[in-house]
Design a protein around this motif. Structure first.
Motif, PDB file in Angstrom:
ATOM      1  N   ASN A  89      39.063  41.282  45.549  1.00  0.00           N
ATOM      2  CA  ASN A  89      37.807  41.299  46.608  1.00  0.00           C
ATOM      3  C   ASN A  89      36.367  41.386  45.079  1.00  0.00           C
ATOM      4  O   ASN A  89      36.709  42.281  44.635  1.00  0.00           O
ATOM      5  N   ILE A  90      35.609  40.074  45.735  1.00  0.00           N
ATOM      6  CA  ILE A  90      34.641  39.976  44.570  1.00  0.00           C
ATOM      7  C   ILE A  90      33.348  39.436  45.151  1.00  0.00           C
ATOM      8  O   ILE A  90      33.321  38.536  46.672  1.00  0.00           O
ATOM      9  N   ARG A  91      32.559  39.352  44.502  1.00  0.00           N
ATOM     10  CA  ARG A  91      31.293  39.082  44.960  1.00  0.00           C
ATOM     11  C   ARG A  91      30.695  37.964  43.683  1.00  0.00           C
ATOM     12  O   ARG A  91      29.970  39.072  43.094  1.00  0.00           O
ATOM     13  N   ASN A  92      30.033  37.825  43.961  1.00  0.00           N
ATOM     14  CA  ASN A  92      29.164  36.930  43.538  1.00  0.00           C
ATOM     15  C   ASN A  92      29.389  37.248  40.758  1.00  0.00           C
ATOM     16  O   ASN A  92      28.469  37.038  40.353  1.00  0.00           O
ATOM     17  N   ALA A  93      30.988  36.607  41.349  1.00  0.00           N
ATOM     18  CA  ALA A  93      31.101  36.966  39.698  1.00  0.00           C
ATOM     19  C   ALA A  93      31.369  36.066  38.945  1.00  0.00           C
ATOM     20  O   ALA A  93      31.167  34.856  39.244  1.00  0.00           O
ATOM     21  N   ASP A  94      31.229  36.108  37.575  1.00  0.00           N
ATOM     22  CA  ASP A  94      31.307  35.238  36.427  1.00  0.00           C
ATOM     23  C   ASP A  94      32.545  34.577  36.463  1.00  0.00           C
ATOM     24  O   ASP A  94      33.034  35.051  36.423  1.00  0.00           O
ATOM     25  N   ILE A  95      32.572  33.223  36.429  1.00  0.00           N
ATOM     26  CA  ILE A  95      34.278  32.527  36.873  1.00  0.00           C
ATOM     27  C   ILE A  95      34.629  32.473  35.388  1.00  0.00           C
ATOM     28  O   ILE A  95      36.031  32.815  35.332  1.00  0.00           O
ATOM     29  N   GLN A  96      34.573  32.822  33.996  1.00  0.00           N
ATOM     30  CA  GLN A  96      35.264  33.676  33.008  1.00  0.00           C
ATOM     31  C   GLN A  96      35.501  34.640  33.147  1.00  0.00           C
ATOM     32  O   GLN A  96      36.492  34.466  32.989  1.00  0.00           O
ATOM     33  N   ALA A  97      35.124  35.509  33.706  1.00  0.00           N
ATOM     34  CA  ALA A  97      35.093  36.961  33.965  1.00  0.00           C
ATOM     35  C   ALA A  97      36.991  37.254  34.872  1.00  0.00           C
ATOM     36  O   ALA A  97      38.146  37.298  35.051  1.00  0.00           O
ATOM     37  N   PHE A  98      36.409  36.200  35.633  1.00  0.00           N
ATOM     38  CA  PHE A  98      37.604  36.303  36.811  1.00  0.00           C
ATOM     39  C   PHE A  98      38.903  35.248  36.297  1.00  0.00           C
ATOM     40  O   PHE A  98      39.680  35.597  36.192  1.00  0.00           O
ATOM     41  N   ILE A  99      38.689  34.131  34.969  1.00  0.00           N
ATOM     42  CA  ILE A  99      40.047  33.480  34.588  1.00  0.00           C
ATOM     43  C   ILE A  99      40.774  34.343  34.196  1.00  0.00           C
ATOM     44  O   ILE A  99      41.693  34.621  34.033  1.00  0.00           O
ATOM     45  N   GLY A 100      39.475  35.725  33.467  1.00  0.00           N
ATOM     46  CA  GLY A 100      40.555  36.533  32.261  1.00  0.00           C
ATOM     47  C   GLY A 100      41.233  37.774  32.978  1.00  0.00           C
ATOM     48  O   GLY A 100      42.270  37.821  32.889  1.00  0.00           O
ATOM     49  N   GLN A 101      40.948  37.813  34.879  1.00  0.00           N
ATOM     50  CA  GLN A 101      41.701  38.884  34.794  1.00  0.00           C
ATOM     51  C   GLN A 101      42.520  38.416  36.183  1.00  0.00           C
ATOM     52  O   GLN A 101      43.960  38.640  35.762  1.00  0.00           O
ATOM     53  N   VAL A 102      42.433  36.885  36.024  1.00  0.00           N
ATOM     54  CA  VAL A 102      43.313  35.963  36.952  1.00  0.00           C
ATOM     55  C   VAL A 102      44.294  35.875  35.281  1.00  0.00           C
ATOM     56  O   VAL A 102      45.704  35.970  35.485  1.00  0.00           O
ATOM     57  N   ALA A 103      44.039  36.086  34.437  1.00  0.00           N
ATOM     58  CA  ALA A 103      45.465  35.731  32.859  1.00  0.00           C
ATOM     59  C   ALA A 103      46.396  36.967  33.408  1.00  0.00           C
ATOM     60  O   ALA A 103      47.417  37.189  33.061  1.00  0.00           O
ATOM     61  N   ASP A 104      45.196  38.492  33.675  1.00  0.00           N
ATOM     62  CA  ASP A 104      46.123  39.840  33.361  1.00  0.00           C
ATOM     63  C   ASP A 104      46.688  39.408  34.158  1.00  0.00           C
ATOM     64  O   ASP A 104      48.282  40.419  34.183  1.00  0.00           O
ATOM     65  N   MET A 105      47.085  39.212  35.717  1.00  0.00           N
ATOM     66  CA  MET A 105      47.502  39.495  36.764  1.00  0.00           C
ATOM     67  C   MET A 105      48.834  38.958  36.457  1.00  0.00           C
ATOM     68  O   MET A 105      50.152  38.670  37.398  1.00  0.00           O
TER      69      MET A 105
END
Length: 687
Positions: free
Chosen positions: A43-59
Motif C-alpha cells: 500500500n503506497i500513496r504518492n511515492a517516488d518511483i525510484q524508491a518503489f523500484i528499489g523496494q521491488v528489487a528487494d522483494m
C-alpha cells in the motif's frame, strides 16, 4: 506453522507511507517458491518511483537499470491481499505501464525506460502462450485462413501507440510488440476471425447444369479482389473456394457457413433444366450439307477443347467430349454433348443451316468478223513447136496455164474453170496450130460473220456450276495397220473432247448487292482445212478466259476480248517485165486477202434471294421462248406460227395426263369395277 509478521520498510517521502507485511505461505495458500515462501501486502500513496523500484528489487531479487528519464513522485498502489514475488513484479509492471514506463529484460538485467522507446529495445521474442501480465514482449502470430492484410486494420486500434503491429504477406503472419495480456487478447480476436469454420467443406450435387460451367460462372460473379489489385492471392481470398468434380458432376464448396449458404442458393437457382435436352439430339438440316457441317463442327469442338486446355487428360473426362456424326441419307446431324456445349453447337447449326441465295450467271459471246479477197492474174503463151514456146504461168489466182495446156494435149476437157471472171483468147495458123493464146482471171470475195452465243447457268451461292453447249468430237490418238510380222491387224484409238461453249463459274456473295465470280469461259470450234497447212486430224479453234471479277446485281460487265486483223498479199510476176507500168499487168498475178475478227465476252450476274424473284425470272424467260411461236400479222393480230405451241405458263410443262373422270373414281373406291376385264380400266384412264 506460526504466523510471522515483519515490517520490511517504512518509507516516508512527501508524506507517503509504504507498508509491507509478510505472511507465511500457508496463510496465503500459495506455492512456497518465491523468496522462501514470503508474501507481501503493498500500500503506497504518492511515492517516488525510484524508491518503489528499489523496494521491488528487494522483494523480487531482480536487478534493475533505471533510465534517467524515469521520474515520477505520485505513485499510488492500494492492495488488501498478499502478493508473492511474481505477483509483486506483475504489480510493478502495471505501475510502470500506468506511468508511461516499461521494463525491458536484457539478460539478468531489466531496463526501466519510457515506453515510447521500449519497442526499439531488445524485447523478448516468445511464442509461449502461458506468458501473461504487463510484460512487453514480441510475438509472431501465424494466420491460417484469413489474409493478414484484412486483420491489420482491425487490430491496429487495439495496439498502444508505443506498441508495434506489422503484417508479413509472404508468410501470412502478424508481428506484434505489446504487453503480454494485450497480445493474448488479440490472439483471441484472431482465433475468432480465423476460426475453423472456414475449413468446412460442402458438396453440392448438380442435376441439370454442367459443373464446369457453374464454376466459371461463379468465378465471374465473385472475382478475386487480390488479383485485381495485383497482390498475392491468399487461399482464403473471398472466404470461399469452389472446385468442380467433373467425374461425378458435383460442386465442392469450402468456406464459412454464410458463404457456403450463399453459394448453395445461387447454384440452386442455376441448376435448372435447359430449354432443350443435352444428351444426344438428331438435327435435320434444311439447306446445309450434313457431311460438310459435321466436319466443320468437329473442327470447332476440337479447337475449343484445345483452347480451354482440354487436350490430354481433360479430354478423357466424361462430359467434355463432343461427338458429331452425319447421316447423309436423311441429311441430318447426330450430336452428343453436355448441355451447355450442346446449346452452343445448336446455335451454330441454326446460323449455318439457312437458305442460300441463288445466282444466275449469263454470259454473252459476241463475235463480229469479215473476210475479203481480190485475185487478179494474166497468163499467156505464144510460139510453135519448131521455133519454141514462151509465156507466163501463175497458180495463185485460180487455174494455171499448165492446167489448160495439159487439158488441150490430152484432148479432153479435164480442167474445170474457177470462180470469178475468166476471159481468154488466141490465134491459130493455117495448119490449126496455136500461134498464141491467153486468158485473164479476176475474183473478189467478201464474207461477214456475226455470232452471238449466250450460255447461262443458275447455281447456289459459293457453289461451282458449269454448262457445256457443243459437240463431243473424236480425235485420233494412235493407230496401227501392221503388226510387223506381215499379218494385218489394224486398230485405231481415239479420244473424245467437248467442242463448243463451256462456262464454269463459282459465285460468292461479297455483300448484299455484289457478287464475286471465279469463272472459266471457253469457246471452241472445229475449223475447216486450211490451205497450205498439213494436218493429220481435225483442227480446232479455242478462245478461253479464266479470271476472278466483282460485279453488282444485274450489272453487265465485259470480261475480255480479241481484236484480230490479218492482211495478206501474194504477188507472182516475171522479173523486170512485171514491174513495167501498165504493161506489167500482163506479166504478173496478184492475190489480196484480209481477215478481220472482233470477239468480246460479256457477263451479267443476277442475285435471286427468294423464291418470288426466281419464279418471276423463270416466267419471264419462258415467255421469251414462247413468244417466238407467234407473230403479229399485217392486220395487227397475233397469230400462231407453229401448229402446237408451248403452254402459256411454265408450270403447265409438267402437267401429266388428265385426271380420270369422277364417275370412274367413285366406281374404283366402291370396288364396282369388273375384275375380269382390266382392259376397261386402262381404256377409261387413257381416255
Amino acid at each position: 506453522m506460526k504466523t510471522i509478521k515483519r515490517t520490511l520498510a517504512v518509507l516516508l517521502c512527501s508524506s507517503t507511507l509504504l507498508m509491507v507485511q509478510p505472511l507465511l505461505a500457508q496463510e496465503s495458500g500459495r506455492a512456497a517458491a518465491n523468496m522462501e515462501g514470503k508474501t507481501w501486502t503493498v500500500n503506497i500513496r504518492n511515492a517516488d518511483i525510484q524508491a518503489f523500484i528499489g523496494q521491488v528489487a528487494d522483494m523480487t531479487g531482480k536487478n534493475f537499470v533505471v533510465d534517467p528519464r524515469v521520474r515520477a513522485r505520485d505513485v499510488t498502489v492500494i492492495s488488501r491481499q498478499t502478493l508473492t514475488s511474481d505477483e509483486v513484479y506483475e504489480l510493478f509492471l502495471a505501475v510502470l505501464q500506468v506511468h508511461g514506463y516499461a521494463a525491458v529484460p536484457s539478460g539478468d538485467i531489466i531496463k526501466i525506460v519510457p515506453n515510447t522507446t521500449a519497442k526499439q529495445g531488445n524485447l523478448p521474442l516468445t511464442q509461449d502462450t502461458a506468458v501473461r501480465g504487463e510484460e512487453l514482449i514480441t510475438r509472431v502470430i501465424t494466420v491460417d485462413n484469413s489474409p493478414v492484410e484484412e486483420l491489420v486494420p482491425v487490430l491496429r486500434p487495439l495496439v498502444p501507440q508505443y506498441g508495434h503491429l506489422a503484417a508479413v504477406s509472404s508468410a501470412n503472419a502478424l508481428i506484434i510488440s505489446d504487453h503480454a495480456d494485450n497480445i493474448r487478447r488479440m490472439e483471441a480476436i484472431i482465433a475468432h476471425l480465423d476460426g475453423s469454420e472456414a475449413e468446412e467443406v460442402e458438396i453440392i450435387n448438380l442435376k441439370h447444369a454442367w459443373v464446369g460451367d457453374i464454376v466459371k460462372l461463379l468465378e465471374t460473379l465473385t472475382p478475386q479482389q487480390a488479383a485485381a489489385q495485383g497482390r498475392r492471392q491468399s487461399p482464403r481470398e473471398g472466404r470461399v473456394s469452389v472446385v468442380a468434380d467433373e467425374r461425378t458432376n458435383r460442386l465442392i464448396v469450402k468456406g464459412d457457413s454464410i458463404m457456403r449458404r450463399r453459394v448453395a442458393d445461387m447454384v440452386a437457382e442455376l441448376d435448372v433444366p435447359a430449354n432443350r435436352a443435352g444428351a444426344a439430339q438428331v438435327v435435320r438440316l434444311s439447306h446445309a450439307d450434313s457431311e460438310k457441317l459435321a466436319e466443320l463442327l468437329n473442327n470447332f469442338a476440337e479447337a475449343t477443347r484445345e483452347a480451354e486446355g482440354g487436350s490430354g487428360q481433360a479430354a478423357a473426362v466424361p462430359g467434355s467430349k463432343v461427338s458429331i456424326q452425319a447421316d447423309t441419307s436423311l441429311n441430318a446431324l447426330v450430336i452428343r454433348a453436355e448441355p451447355a456445349k450442346m446449346e452452343e453447337l445448336l446455335s451454330i447449326v441454326r446460323q449455318l443451316d439457312v437458305r442460300r441465295a441463288q445466282i444466275l450467271i449469263e454470259a454473252a459471246i459476241v463475235e463480229v468478223g469479215g473476210n475479203s479477197g481480190l485475185d487478179l492474174g494474166v497468163q499467156w503463151a505464144a510460139g510453135d513447136l519448131e521455133r519454141g514456146i514462151g509465156g507466163t504461168n501463175f497458180d495463185n489466182a485460180g487455174i494455171s496455164l499448165n492446167d489448160v495446156i495439159g487439158s488441150v494435149l490430152a484432148g479432153e476437157p479435164t480442167t474445170t474453170l474457177g470462180n470469178g471472171l475468166i476471159v481468154g483468147g488466141g490465134e491459130t495458123d493455117g495448119d490449126g496450130n496455136l500461134r498464141w493464146g491467153g486468158f485473164l482471171q479476176a475474183l473478189a470475195t467478201n464474207s461477214n460473220v456475226n455470232l452471238l452465243s449466250t450460255p447461262s447457268v443458275l447455281t447456289l451461292d459459293n457453289q461451282e456450276a458449269s454448262i457445256v453447249v457443243g459437240q463431243n468430237v473424236p480425235f485420233v490418238t494412235g493407230q496401227s495397220t501392221n503388226t510387223g510380222s506381215g499379218i494385218d491387224n489394224p486398230f485405231q484409238t481415239i479420244q473424245r473432247q467437248d467442242v463448243g461453249i463451256t462456262l464454269t463459274v463459282t459465285p460468292s456473295l461479297a455483300g448484299s448487292n455484289t457478287v464475286r465470280l471465279e469463272l472459266e469461259q471457253e469457246a471452241s470450234a472445229v475449223q475447216r482445212a486450211v490451205e497450205g497447212v498439213q494436218s493429220v486430224d481435225l483442227i480446232t479453234s479455242k478462245r478461253s478466259i479464266k479470271t476472278t471479277v466483282l460485279a453488282d446485281d444485274g450489272e453487265t460487265i465485259v470480261l475480255g476480248g480479241l481484236i484480230q486483223d490479218d492482211v495478206t498479199r501474194t504477188e507472182s510476176k516475171v522479173p523486170l517485165l512485171g514491174d513495167i507500168p501498165l504493161l506489167g499487168v500482163l506479166f504478173r498475178s496478184t492475190s489480196d486477202s484480209r481477215e478481220k475478227r472482233n470477239l468480246m465476252v460479256f457477263l451479267r450476274p443476277t442475285i435471286l434471294n427468294d423464291s418470288t424473284r426466281l419464279v418471276g425470272l423463270t416466267r419471264q424467260r419462258y415467255l421469251g421462248i414462247a413468244a417466238l411461236q407467234f407473230r403479229v400479222n399485217r392486220r395487227g393480230e397475233l397469230e400462231r406460227v407453229v401448229a402446237q405451241p408451248l403452254p402459256a405458263e411454265p408450270n403447265e410443262l409438267f402437267l401429266g395426263r388428265e385426271a380420270p373422270p369422277q364417275e370412274l373414281v367413285e366406281y374404283m373406291e366402291r370396288g364396282l369395277l369388273p375384275q375380269d376385264e382390266p382392259s376397261l380400266i386402262d381404256e377409261e384412264v387413257n381416255r
